[in-house]
Scaffold this motif. Structure first.
Motif: not given
Length: 145
Positions: A66-91
């Motif tokens: 069971n692995t947890v990732v905390l992510i700070g979000y700002a709209s300026a980095i939305k595209d990068a955040v979406v890309e990273e979330i998809e990678k982490y969720k796939s695992r």
């Protein structure tokens, strides 16, 4: 999802307490912040690693962990955040997003979302990261009790 701050904090605390491993992902304005917060979580007994940008190798997670990732979000980095979330969720990582801004449909990709303020804290064109920082500190306080 609950938009209740206290309930969201408690859900995150429970996720971290039950995690086998724990990371903080800091992209853009949160990159240096990730290392500092990871150090502080480790100081209270929750070993954590800060990942400073999307080019770091994604840590391997053993099957059934069971692995947890905390992510700070700002709209300026939305595209990068979406890309990273998809990678982490796939695992099968559990994703907790902490934000001062509405994230809309991104909520569907997260296991928990903490809204750090009731709207954006702004001074001119600068969006403050203070509510997000406070939220990380609040999580640490709850974990240390």
């Amino acid at each position: 999802y609950t938009h209740n701050y206290s309930e969201s904090i408690q859900k995150t605390v429970d996720l971290i307490k039950n995690a086998d491993s724990f990371y903080i992902l800091g992209l853009g304005p949160f990159s240096g912040f990730a290392k500092t917060m990871a150090y502080l979580f480790s100081e209270i007994g929750y070993y954590c690693y800060g990942i400073q940008d999307k080019y770091y190798l994604m840590p391997e997670v053993e099957e059934g962990h069971n692995t947890v990732v905390l992510i700070g979000y700002a709209s300026a980095i939305k595209d990068a955040v979406v890309e990273e979330i998809e990678k982490y969720k796939s695992r099968n990582y559990k994703i907790v997003m902490i934000t001062s801004e509405p994230i809309g449909g991104l909520e569907c990709l997260c296991d928990n979302v903490i809204y750090a303020s009731e709207g954006i804290v702004k001074m001119g064109n600068i969006v403050s990261g203070i509510p997000v920082l406070y939220t990380f500190e609040k999580i640490m306080k709850e974990l240390s009790e």
